[in-house]
Design a protein around this motif. Structure first.
Motif, mmCIF file in Angstrom:
data_model
loop_
_atom_site.group_PDB
_atom_site.id
_atom_site.type_symbol
_atom_site.label_atom_id
_atom_site.label_comp_id
_atom_site.label_asym_id
_atom_site.label_seq_id
_atom_site.Cartn_x
_atom_site.Cartn_y
_atom_site.Cartn_z
ATOM 1 N N ILE A 1 -24.083 79.311 7.660
ATOM 2 C CA ILE A 1 -25.081 78.371 7.951
ATOM 3 C C ILE A 1 -25.745 77.597 6.905
ATOM 4 O O ILE A 1 -25.972 76.314 6.891
ATOM 5 C CB ILE A 1 -26.474 79.147 8.727
ATOM 6 C CG1 ILE A 1 -25.807 80.043 10.185
ATOM 7 C CG2 ILE A 1 -27.489 78.143 9.260
ATOM 8 C CD1 ILE A 1 -27.042 80.837 10.648
ATOM 9 N N SER A 2 -26.078 78.128 5.792
ATOM 10 C CA SER A 2 -26.815 77.514 4.823
ATOM 11 C C SER A 2 -26.091 76.620 4.108
ATOM 12 O O SER A 2 -26.348 75.761 3.376
ATOM 13 C CB SER A 2 -27.061 78.748 3.632
ATOM 14 O OG SER A 2 -27.737 79.877 4.179
ATOM 15 N N THR A 3 -24.768 76.695 4.186
ATOM 16 C CA THR A 3 -23.786 75.613 3.377
ATOM 17 C C THR A 3 -23.095 74.763 4.330
ATOM 18 O O THR A 3 -22.157 73.886 3.861
ATOM 19 C CB THR A 3 -22.602 76.405 2.661
ATOM 20 O OG1 THR A 3 -21.915 77.203 3.672
ATOM 21 C CG2 THR A 3 -23.202 77.389 1.625
ATOM 22 N N VAL A 4 -23.511 74.784 5.620
ATOM 23 C CA VAL A 4 -22.852 73.791 6.411
ATOM 24 C C VAL A 4 -23.116 72.199 6.122
ATOM 25 O O VAL A 4 -22.126 71.440 6.317
ATOM 26 C CB VAL A 4 -23.233 74.043 7.927
ATOM 27 C CG1 VAL A 4 -24.822 73.663 8.403
ATOM 28 C CG2 VAL A 4 -22.378 73.466 9.142
ATOM 29 N N SER A 5 -24.397 72.009 5.643
ATOM 30 C CA SER A 5 -24.436 70.783 5.213
ATOM 31 C C SER A 5 -24.641 70.978 3.759
ATOM 32 O O SER A 5 -25.005 71.980 3.048
ATOM 33 C CB SER A 5 -25.598 70.032 5.601
ATOM 34 O OG SER A 5 -26.820 70.734 5.141
ATOM 35 N N THR A 6 -24.468 70.046 2.947
ATOM 36 C CA THR A 6 -24.421 70.109 1.231
ATOM 37 C C THR A 6 -26.009 70.191 1.068
ATOM 38 O O THR A 6 -26.539 69.262 0.987
ATOM 39 C CB THR A 6 -23.708 69.167 0.591
ATOM 40 O OG1 THR A 6 -22.440 69.090 0.909
ATOM 41 C CG2 THR A 6 -24.149 69.216 -0.746
ATOM 42 N N PRO A 7 -26.534 71.249 0.593
ATOM 43 C CA PRO A 7 -27.876 71.546 0.175
ATOM 44 C C PRO A 7 -28.161 70.840 -1.111
ATOM 45 O O PRO A 7 -27.227 70.877 -1.959
ATOM 46 C CB PRO A 7 -28.315 72.813 0.201
ATOM 47 C CG PRO A 7 -26.925 73.566 0.342
ATOM 48 C CD PRO A 7 -25.750 72.587 0.564
ATOM 49 N N ASP A 8 -29.151 70.354 -1.463
ATOM 50 C CA ASP A 8 -29.421 69.755 -2.694
ATOM 51 C C ASP A 8 -29.506 70.935 -3.765
ATOM 52 O O ASP A 8 -28.693 70.808 -4.903
ATOM 53 C CB ASP A 8 -31.032 69.280 -2.788
ATOM 54 C CG ASP A 8 -31.069 68.179 -1.879
ATOM 55 O OD1 ASP A 8 -30.181 67.354 -1.899
ATOM 56 O OD2 ASP A 8 -31.889 67.818 -0.955
ATOM 57 N N GLU B 1 -12.738 83.907 -1.252
ATOM 58 C CA GLU B 1 -12.321 82.648 -1.846
ATOM 59 C C GLU B 1 -12.808 81.574 -1.051
ATOM 60 O O GLU B 1 -12.994 80.445 -1.781
ATOM 61 C CB GLU B 1 -10.563 82.773 -1.480
ATOM 62 C CG GLU B 1 -9.942 81.680 -2.132
ATOM 63 C CD GLU B 1 -10.024 81.182 -3.492
ATOM 64 O OE1 GLU B 1 -10.513 81.902 -4.382
ATOM 65 O OE2 GLU B 1 -9.574 80.249 -4.014
ATOM 66 N N LYS B 2 -12.917 81.604 0.323
ATOM 67 C CA LYS B 2 -13.476 80.342 1.145
ATOM 68 C C LYS B 2 -14.991 80.211 0.335
ATOM 69 O O LYS B 2 -15.351 78.983 0.294
ATOM 70 C CB LYS B 2 -13.795 80.842 2.395
ATOM 71 C CG LYS B 2 -12.489 80.909 3.273
ATOM 72 C CD LYS B 2 -12.988 81.146 4.902
ATOM 73 C CE LYS B 2 -13.544 82.009 5.235
ATOM 74 N NZ LYS B 2 -13.444 82.145 6.974
ATOM 75 N N ILE C 1 -18.883 76.584 -2.740
ATOM 76 C CA ILE C 1 -19.654 76.511 -3.836
ATOM 77 C C ILE C 1 -19.258 75.376 -4.380
ATOM 78 O O ILE C 1 -20.203 74.459 -5.031
ATOM 79 C CB ILE C 1 -19.834 77.794 -4.356
ATOM 80 C CG1 ILE C 1 -20.680 78.599 -3.542
ATOM 81 C CG2 ILE C 1 -20.318 77.625 -5.743
ATOM 82 C CD1 ILE C 1 -20.849 80.121 -4.065
ATOM 83 N N ASP C 2 -17.817 75.427 -4.772
ATOM 84 C CA ASP C 2 -17.422 74.181 -5.848
ATOM 85 C C ASP C 2 -17.640 72.924 -5.047
ATOM 86 O O ASP C 2 -17.750 71.914 -5.847
ATOM 87 C CB ASP C 2 -16.092 74.615 -5.927
ATOM 88 C CG ASP C 2 -15.666 74.116 -7.328
ATOM 89 O OD1 ASP C 2 -16.240 74.284 -8.364
ATOM 90 O OD2 ASP C 2 -14.551 73.695 -7.652
ATOM 91 N N LYS C 3 -17.389 72.997 -3.994
ATOM 92 C CA LYS C 3 -17.252 71.765 -3.173
ATOM 93 C C LYS C 3 -19.180 71.070 -3.222
ATOM 94 O O LYS C 3 -19.284 69.963 -3.462
ATOM 95 C CB LYS C 3 -17.079 71.700 -1.533
ATOM 96 C CG LYS C 3 -17.103 70.616 -0.880
ATOM 97 C CD LYS C 3 -16.591 70.804 0.575
ATOM 98 C CE LYS C 3 -16.762 69.830 1.596
ATOM 99 N NZ LYS C 3 -18.084 69.737 2.316
ATOM 100 N N ALA D 1 -22.584 67.129 -5.937
ATOM 101 C CA ALA D 1 -23.738 66.727 -6.606
ATOM 102 C C ALA D 1 -24.911 67.613 -6.432
ATOM 103 O O ALA D 1 -26.153 67.184 -6.360
ATOM 104 C CB ALA D 1 -24.212 65.152 -6.606
ATOM 105 N N GLY D 2 -24.502 69.026 -5.652
ATOM 106 C CA GLY D 2 -25.531 69.654 -5.476
ATOM 107 C C GLY D 2 -25.801 70.528 -6.435
ATOM 108 O O GLY D 2 -25.197 70.361 -7.601
#
Ligand SMILES: Nc1ncnc2c1ncn2[C@@H]1O[C@H](COP(=O)(O)OP(=O)(O)O)[C@@H](O)[C@H]1O
Ligand SMILES: [Mg+2]
Length: 282
Positions: A197-204, A221-222, A227-229, A234-235
């Motif tokens: 849930i937390s990473t579904v949109s790119t959080p700042d 790995e996913k 996280i890399d994305k 630019a998060g």
């Protein structure tokens, strides 16, 4: 605040053999988090305070028992963060390392606005999310309902959350359990759903606080890829993990906290190596 700290701990372990050769270089953007001479002190009333107080007079024994905690009138002050300063930038993934009790979780909670600083300043651009949504999720409701609640808390429109539901459920990989109340989940299942849930949109600013060594290799790995994305978009990501391999795999910078102060701040290789040397001597 969430009833149970463990609720939002999540370990992003990476097997050393999964390590990529090197993180791709990303140009660093403007500051996203500025922490200036931050102090966070807990005030505790309780048995430890009484015990440490002992015979009343401050003596050597009381000092030893209170180990850096000052005891006044049955109250203990625990100075968890003592003058931390740093600037984090968009595009950075920062690993936080340090022994238990060094102040990592306290620092993240203060950045997330869940704890009030006792002194110093914190500036955050955008909305920080401490594995985002943990605080708002409702354990007696189903995973499905909590996807909606968590998404709304992150500021996503209802239609977008509905559109992304399948993606979130897939990423969490908990199967039909998504339709069961979250309080029936294992710790690992809860952690996966919160991460999804937390990473579904790119959080700042995303903060991931350690622990549970859960999740299989493919989920780890996913998570690493996600996280890399975020970092590339630019998060800013903060990662706490006991696994130095994970930290090296995911972070472009590492801050080592020791007893509430920054002991070292720099490139992952140098800082994790110094920390490894330090822990050998403990
Ligand atoms: N809710 C709390 N109340 C009182 N003391 C706390 C609380 N949370 C953490 N502490 C204390 O603050 C210090 C730092 O803890 P913490 O930030 O959890 O460290 P870490 O995450 O690095 O293990 C420790 O001495 C810990 O016992
Ligand atoms: Mg912690």
């Amino acid at each position: 605040m969430a009833a149970n700290n463990r609720d939002y701990e999540f370990d992003v372990e990476v097997d050393p053999e999964d390590l990529p050769t090197e993180l791709e270089h990303t140009d660093l953007g403007a500051p996203s988090v500025i922490v200036k001479d931050l102090h966070v002190t807990y005030h505790v009333v309780g048995s430890r305070a009484k015990q440490a107080q002992g015979s009343g007079k401050p003596n050597i024994l009381a000092k030893i028992l209170s180990k850096g905690k000052s005891v006044t009138g049955g109250r203990t002050q625990i100075k968890a963060v003592r003058g931390v300063s740093f600037v984090a930038r968009h595009g950075e993934s920062i690993g936080l390392i340090g022994t238990n009790g060094s102040g990592k979780s306290t620092l993240l909670k203060a950045i997330a606005g869940l704890l009030q600083p006792s002194a110093g300043e914190i500036y955050v651009s955008g909305t920080p999310s401490l594995l985002g949504v943990s605080a708002v999720l409702m354990p007696d409701l189903t995973g499905e309902r909590n996807v909606m609640i968590g998404g709304l808390a992150l500021g996503l429109p209802k239609a977008e959350i509905e559109a992304k539901f399948d993606e979130i459920a897939d990423f969490a990989g908990i199967g039909d359990a998504i339709y069961l109340p979250m309080n029936t989940y294992s710790a690992g299942m809860g952690a996966r759903l919160r991460f999804a849930i937390s990473t579904v949109s790119t959080p700042d600013v995303l903060m991931i606080d350690e622990a549970l060594a859960t999740g299989d290799a493919s989920f780890r790995e996913k998570s690493r890829i996600r996280i890399d994305k975020i970092r590339k978009e630019a998060g800013t990501v903060f990662v706490v993990s006991h696994s130095l391999a994970s930290i090296k795999a995911m972070c472009s910078r590492v801050i080592w906290l020791d007893k509430g102060v920054v002991r070292m701040d720099g490139d992952p290789e140098t800082v994790t190596e110094a920390y490894r040397e330090f822990t050998k001597k403990l």
